[in-house]
Design a protein around this motif. Sequence first.
Motif, PDB file in Angstrom:
ATOM      1  N   ARG A 151       1.077  -1.103   0.012  1.00 42.86           N
ATOM      2  CA  ARG A 151      -0.067  -0.206  -0.280  1.00 42.86           C
ATOM      3  C   ARG A 151       0.395   1.568   0.238  1.00 42.86           C
ATOM      4  NH1 ARG A 151      -5.353   0.279  -1.424  1.00 42.86           N
ATOM      5  NH2 ARG A 151      -5.309   2.315   0.633  1.00 42.86           N
ATOM      6  N   PHE A 152       2.164   1.017   0.382  1.00 41.96           N
ATOM      7  CA  PHE A 152       3.057   2.557  -0.444  1.00 41.96           C
ATOM      8  C   PHE A 152       4.435   2.112  -1.166  1.00 41.96           C
ATOM      9  CE2 PHE A 152       1.504   1.299   3.970  1.00 41.96           C
ATOM     10  CZ  PHE A 152       1.138   2.444   4.414  1.00 41.96           C
ATOM     11  N   ALA A 153       3.383   2.064  -2.207  1.00 38.16           N
ATOM     12  CA  ALA A 153       3.761   2.185  -3.648  1.00 38.16           C
ATOM     13  C   ALA A 153       5.357   1.927  -3.815  1.00 38.16           C
ATOM     14  CB  ALA A 153       3.938   3.765  -4.019  1.00 38.16           C
ATOM     15  N   GLY A 154       5.657   0.784  -3.211  1.00 35.37           N
ATOM     16  CA  GLY A 154       6.822  -0.804  -3.206  1.00 35.37           C
ATOM     17  C   GLY A 154       7.263  -0.111  -2.942  1.00 35.37           C
ATOM     18  N   ALA A 155       7.622   1.006  -1.972  1.00 37.09           N
ATOM     19  CA  ALA A 155       8.922   1.814  -1.152  1.00 37.09           C
ATOM     20  C   ALA A 155       8.186   1.284   0.179  1.00 37.09           C
ATOM     21  CB  ALA A 155       8.556   2.807  -1.070  1.00 37.09           C
ATOM     22  N   ARG A 156       9.556   2.195   1.087  1.00 38.54           N
ATOM     23  CA  ARG A 156       9.064   1.784   2.964  1.00 38.54           C
ATOM     24  C   ARG A 156       8.256   2.724   3.640  1.00 38.54           C
ATOM     25  NH1 ARG A 156      13.704   0.599   6.706  1.00 38.54           N
ATOM     26  NH2 ARG A 156      13.008   1.073   7.492  1.00 38.54           N
ATOM     27  N   PRO A 157       7.199   2.203   4.175  1.00 39.12           N
ATOM     28  CA  PRO A 157       6.580   3.586   4.774  1.00 39.12           C
ATOM     29  C   PRO A 157       7.603   4.941   5.262  1.00 39.12           C
ATOM     30  CG  PRO A 157       5.766   1.420   5.266  1.00 39.12           C
ATOM     31  CD  PRO A 157       6.808   1.094   4.962  1.00 39.12           C
ATOM     32  N   GLY A 158       6.798   6.339   4.894  1.00 38.14           N
ATOM     33  CA  GLY A 158       7.841   6.784   5.494  1.00 38.14           C
ATOM     34  C   GLY A 158       7.306   8.200   6.063  1.00 38.14           C
ATOM     35  N   VAL A 159       7.866   9.234   7.390  1.00 36.43           N
ATOM     36  CA  VAL A 159       7.764  10.191   7.654  1.00 36.43           C
ATOM     37  C   VAL A 159       8.045  11.097   7.178  1.00 36.43           C
ATOM     38  CG1 VAL A 159       7.325  11.424   9.470  1.00 36.43           C
ATOM     39  CG2 VAL A 159       7.533   8.932  10.135  1.00 36.43           C
ATOM     40  N   MET A 160       6.883  11.985   6.310  1.00 38.39           N
ATOM     41  CA  MET A 160       7.515  13.054   5.819  1.00 38.39           C
ATOM     42  C   MET A 160       7.936  13.810   7.001  1.00 38.39           C
ATOM     43  SD  MET A 160       5.591  15.731   3.011  1.00 38.39           S
ATOM     44  CE  MET A 160       4.964  14.026   2.193  1.00 38.39           C
ATOM     45  N   SER A 161       9.607  14.909   5.811  1.00 42.21           N
ATOM     46  CA  SER A 161      10.197  15.670   6.505  1.00 42.21           C
ATOM     47  C   SER A 161      10.122  17.471   6.706  1.00 42.21           C
ATOM     48  CB  SER A 161      11.745  15.953   6.477  1.00 42.21           C
ATOM     49  OG  SER A 161      11.594  16.679   4.971  1.00 42.21           O
ATOM     50  N   LEU A 162      10.302  18.043   7.457  1.00 42.27           N
ATOM     51  CA  LEU A 162       8.986  19.098   7.579  1.00 42.27           C
ATOM     52  C   LEU A 162       9.815  20.152   6.477  1.00 42.27           C
ATOM     53  CD1 LEU A 162       7.641  21.852   8.958  1.00 42.27           C
ATOM     54  CD2 LEU A 162       9.932  22.610  10.143  1.00 42.27           C
ATOM     55  N   GLN A 163      11.098  19.660   6.273  1.00 39.68           N
ATOM     56  CA  GLN A 163      11.393  20.879   4.577  1.00 39.68           C
ATOM     57  C   GLN A 163      10.985  20.070   3.275  1.00 39.68           C
ATOM     58  OE1 GLN A 163      13.454  23.312   4.342  1.00 39.68           O
ATOM     59  NE2 GLN A 163      13.475  23.348   1.719  1.00 39.68           N
ATOM     60  N   GLN A 164      10.597  18.776   3.587  1.00 33.37           N
ATOM     61  CA  GLN A 164      10.020  18.480   1.929  1.00 33.37           C
ATOM     62  C   GLN A 164       8.374  18.644   2.141  1.00 33.37           C
ATOM     63  OE1 GLN A 164       8.999  14.394   1.199  1.00 33.37           O
ATOM     64  NE2 GLN A 164      10.441  14.263  -0.130  1.00 33.37           N
ATOM     65  N   PHE A 165       8.079  18.547   3.520  1.00 35.10           N
ATOM     66  CA  PHE A 165       6.558  19.432   3.544  1.00 35.10           C
ATOM     67  C   PHE A 165       6.066  20.793   2.705  1.00 35.10           C
ATOM     68  CE2 PHE A 165       2.448  21.349   5.695  1.00 35.10           C
ATOM     69  CZ  PHE A 165       2.071  20.538   5.177  1.00 35.10           C
ATOM     70  N   LYS A 166       7.105  21.744   3.387  1.00 36.14           N
ATOM     71  CA  LYS A 166       6.870  23.215   3.150  1.00 36.14           C
ATOM     72  C   LYS A 166       7.095  23.221   1.309  1.00 36.14           C
ATOM     73  CE  LYS A 166       9.300  25.052   7.259  1.00 36.14           C
ATOM     74  NZ  LYS A 166      10.246  25.878   7.418  1.00 36.14           N
ATOM     75  N   GLU A 167       7.735  22.134   1.122  1.00 37.52           N
ATOM     76  CA  GLU A 167       8.403  22.770  -0.980  1.00 37.52           C
ATOM     77  C   GLU A 167       7.120  22.461  -1.771  1.00 37.52           C
ATOM     78  OE1 GLU A 167      11.448  20.160  -1.244  1.00 37.52           O
ATOM     79  OE2 GLU A 167      13.102  21.155  -0.492  1.00 37.52           O
ATOM     80  N   ILE A 168       6.364  21.494  -0.385  1.00 42.37           N
ATOM     81  CA  ILE A 168       5.213  20.443  -1.183  1.00 42.37           C
ATOM     82  C   ILE A 168       4.464  21.501  -2.147  1.00 42.37           C
ATOM     83  CG2 ILE A 168       3.252  19.504  -1.185  1.00 42.37           C
ATOM     84  CD1 ILE A 168       5.332  16.726  -0.805  1.00 42.37           C
ATOM     85  N   VAL A 169       3.991  22.249  -0.138  1.00 43.83           N
ATOM     86  CA  VAL A 169       3.061  23.137   0.368  1.00 43.83           C
ATOM     87  C   VAL A 169       3.437  24.342  -0.712  1.00 43.83           C
ATOM     88  CG1 VAL A 169       2.359  24.982   1.604  1.00 43.83           C
ATOM     89  CG2 VAL A 169       2.736  22.791   2.212  1.00 43.83           C
ATOM     90  N   ASP A 170       4.951  25.424  -0.614  1.00 40.22           N
ATOM     91  CA  ASP A 170       5.097  25.687  -1.929  1.00 40.22           C
ATOM     92  C   ASP A 170       4.445  25.647  -3.305  1.00 40.22           C
ATOM     93  OD1 ASP A 170       6.103  27.122   0.569  1.00 40.22           O
ATOM     94  OD2 ASP A 170       7.993  26.591  -0.117  1.00 40.22           O
ATOM     95  N   ASP A 171       4.752  24.536  -3.637  1.00 39.91           N
ATOM     96  CA  ASP A 171       4.192  24.369  -5.062  1.00 39.91           C
ATOM     97  C   ASP A 171       3.029  24.651  -4.805  1.00 39.91           C
ATOM     98  OD1 ASP A 171       7.363  24.345  -5.852  1.00 39.91           O
ATOM     99  OD2 ASP A 171       7.073  21.555  -5.656  1.00 39.91           O
ATOM    100  N   LEU A 172       2.623  23.922  -4.767  1.00 37.72           N
ATOM    101  CA  LEU A 172       0.666  23.790  -4.369  1.00 37.72           C
ATOM    102  C   LEU A 172       0.486  24.966  -4.165  1.00 37.72           C
ATOM    103  CD1 LEU A 172      -0.316  20.284  -2.299  1.00 37.72           C
ATOM    104  CD2 LEU A 172      -0.327  20.809  -3.976  1.00 37.72           C
ATOM    105  N   TYR A 173       1.040  26.075  -3.541  1.00 39.18           N
ATOM    106  CA  TYR A 173       0.005  27.287  -3.738  1.00 39.18           C
ATOM    107  C   TYR A 173       0.413  28.116  -5.046  1.00 39.18           C
ATOM    108  CZ  TYR A 173      -1.000  32.046  -2.119  1.00 39.18           C
ATOM    109  OH  TYR A 173      -1.269  33.207  -1.868  1.00 39.18           O
TER     110      TYR A 173
END
Length: 407
Positions: free
Chosen positions: A67-89
């Motif tokens: 259920r995790f796209a062939g990868a290990r389940p992960g915990v998102m870093s704060l930096q990655q989250f900020k970059e995703i929010v920036d892109d979405l905005y």
Amino acid sequence: MGSVKKIANYFKHYTMVSAGALGLTGGRAPYGPLRAQIGISDPCNHRCVFCWDHPPDDRESADTADRFAGARPGVMSLQQFKEIVDDLYAMGTRRIDLVGRGEPLTNRHVLEMIRYAREHDMQLLMVTNGSRLSERIAKGIVEAGVEHINVSLNAGTPETYPHIHVTETPENYLKVKKNLRFLSDCKIAAASELPYLSLTFVINSKNYFEIAEMIEVVHEVGAQGADFVHAHLHDGTPDLAMNEAQYLAFHESLPAARERAAKLGVRSNLETLAVSTPPYMPSQMVGPTVVPCYVGWYYTVILGNGSVMPCCQCASPVGHVTKERRFTDVWASSEYAEFRTAAKSLPEKSDRLMTCECDNCAMRPRNLAIHNFLHPLNPIQVGGEIQKFTPGDFLRKMRGRYGEPVG
């Protein structure tokens, strides 16, 4: 001026969704998704009998194997989250759901993530099991202005809770209730209506008999709404299906529960539930089961490990957000375009959709609303059960107004 900008942004968004849905963009999405589901933590601290992502050991099956796209389940870093929010905005997205395949409150940066999203004027919804809803987190959620918190409770009594959340105890149920009551009290102290607090109950053979108790719990903890959904079964969960006698008893209990909800001021979807058949029972659905899908233009799912899923009911990613590859790159990729084209061509089969549950689609009402709105001379004929979801319902839900059902 802020309201004018928001209206203009929504108009542009809906125009772009329509252009893609009509096949005018060749599978590309000129604008960002209306709504992004970000799973900031893939792991979960609960094991629930109906869960596809973190089932108890005795309920694992081929359906739950990856259920995790062939990868290990992960915990998102704060930096990655900020970059995703920036892109979405930057792409025009104004709603984020902190919903994933794990428990978001296990991410130690959750409050920082919430504040960052709110600084970008993002509407926020969070789904949690409530076990980690500490006083610090509750106060932070209220202070940040999160619009909607939905708690997966699934039981109306402490005794039933361990039969659903099998790693938990009756005492844990009472702790969750205490957490929710504190959140409600924080809202009162802050003179705030936000977040709108709703509780979700997945109805199955282990809890169908306590609908009235579920309504009472919603009122006790100070929540505003109750969302009831029928269980979707996988290979490891046939015992969760209600038999005919159980379903009849469940159905007969609904009028009294609706009356009690009205008396207590609890909003619920019990009226809709009363005319909805569990997906594992013979359906009265009129029209095709598989319909053209437009989810690739208005919705996206990003897991904690960075995998980008085009739909929550697909097991294959269309790409991965990494240090080298931003979400905007994935959104504009040929892989995503191929998914959109294949999904719009349904019920025509495609290898691109092999891991998607298109024959059991939770987005079917939305897709029908879009399709029939854009093709008024050639609509897909459906029954009353689907007609309850109109194009207007779609627009309101995508705008993310708090107080609406989570689905």
